[in-house]
Design an enzyme around this catalytic site. Structure first.
Site, PDB file in Angstrom:
ATOM      1  CB  SER A  24      -0.876   0.000   1.261  1.00  0.00           C
ATOM      2  OG  SER A  24      -1.421   1.275   1.520  1.00  0.00           O
ATOM      3  CE1 TYR A  72      -4.073  -1.669   5.004  1.00  0.00           C
ATOM      4  CE2 TYR A  72      -3.093   0.456   4.482  1.00  0.00           C
ATOM      5  CZ  TYR A  72      -3.562  -0.776   4.077  1.00  0.00           C
ATOM      6  OH  TYR A  72      -3.522  -1.113   2.743  1.00  0.00           O
TER       7      TYR A  72
END
Length: 270
Positions: A143, A156
């Site tokens: 990501s 995250y």
């Protein structure tokens, strides 16, 4: 003929979003595609849509036995495994350190890391023998949060930084037999959900971020679709196009790294 014709590809989380786009792309490339998918409804949809072109197995990426069960079916079907793509993941909807209760932070951490980090590790463990035998490859979805803060909350972001370390270590341990790389997409049209511990299991990323907000922060000024990110995976999976890359993480961020300085810090209003 595609370089990936008859290659055996195993993708986790292939029922929606980027995972589904990868399933579609690798089938188009002529590969034999399998996926491990948590949702029974998505497994049924995959089977109905792709028929004999997909081996869809219902299972949980946090369970080694589910990986092994899927791999046994893959080897029975194809006789080999050429590429494992660890893709299944969850997001934390920017749950912040300050505003998240301690107990929720702890349980959310374990749930999110179990999926985003342990899930990758267990997949690598299950697939390593077959990939060593085929001298194949592993690819893990990262990501923009693997490089930058603000692409999620601390849970995250930490999980994606952990995944970069996992990629480097596995690339080292499995060389010269297996190439291990990563692809880090930016925000896109996706059904990515959050941890149940944070009350986010029924909330998709598109309920937190609008297409306009995503496009506005990207220097390339467009709202990406999952299919826009499949090219790097195809290149990394190809033996002809990727003989030399291992331990490499492709930052597919639509230009985020070239942005000028706008905000000094995210906590100015604390």
């Amino acid at each position: 003929m595609s370089d990936l014709h008859n290659e055996s590809i195993f993708i986790t989380g292939g029922g929606s979003g980027l995972g589904l786009a990868l399933v579609e792309r690798f089938i188009e490339e002529g590969a034999q595609v399998a996926t491990l998918e948590l949702s029974a409804a998505k497994v049924a949809s995959l089977r109905q849509r792709f028929g004999e072109h997909i081996l869809a197995v219902e299972g949980n990426v946090t369970c080694y036995a589910d990986y092994q069960r899927a791999l046994d079916q893959i080897l029975t079907r194809s006789g080999k495994l050429d590429c494992f793509i660890g893709n299944a993941g969850i997001w934390d909807h920017n749950a912040s350190l300050v505003n998240t209760p301690a107990e929720t932070l702890e349980t959310g951490f374990h749930e999110l890391f179990n999926v985003n980090v342990l899930g990758y590790l267990l997949g690598a463990k299950a697939c390593a023998p077959a990939l060593i035998a085929s001298e194949g490859s592993m690819i893990f979805t990262l990501s923009n949060a693997a490089w930058y803060p603000g692409g999620g909350g601390p849970l995250y972001t930490a999980s994606k930084h952990a995944a970069t370390g996992l990629i480097r270590q596995l690339a080292y341990e499995l060389a010269p037999k297996v190439r291990v790389n990563g692809v880090g997409p930016c925000g896109m049209a996706s059904d990515l959900r959050g941890p149940q511990a944070l009350g986010q299991s029924e909330t998709s990323i598109m309920q937190s971020l609008t297409p306009e907000k995503i496009a506005a922060i990207l220097p390339l000024q467009f709202f990406p679709q999952p299919a826009d990110f499949t090219g790097p995976y195809v290149m990394l999976a190809s033996r002809r196009n990727n003989r030399a890359l291992s331990g490499v993480m492709i930052n597919a961020d639509a230009g985020l790294a070239i942005r000028g300085i706008r905000h000094v810090a995210a906590g100015l209003d604390l």
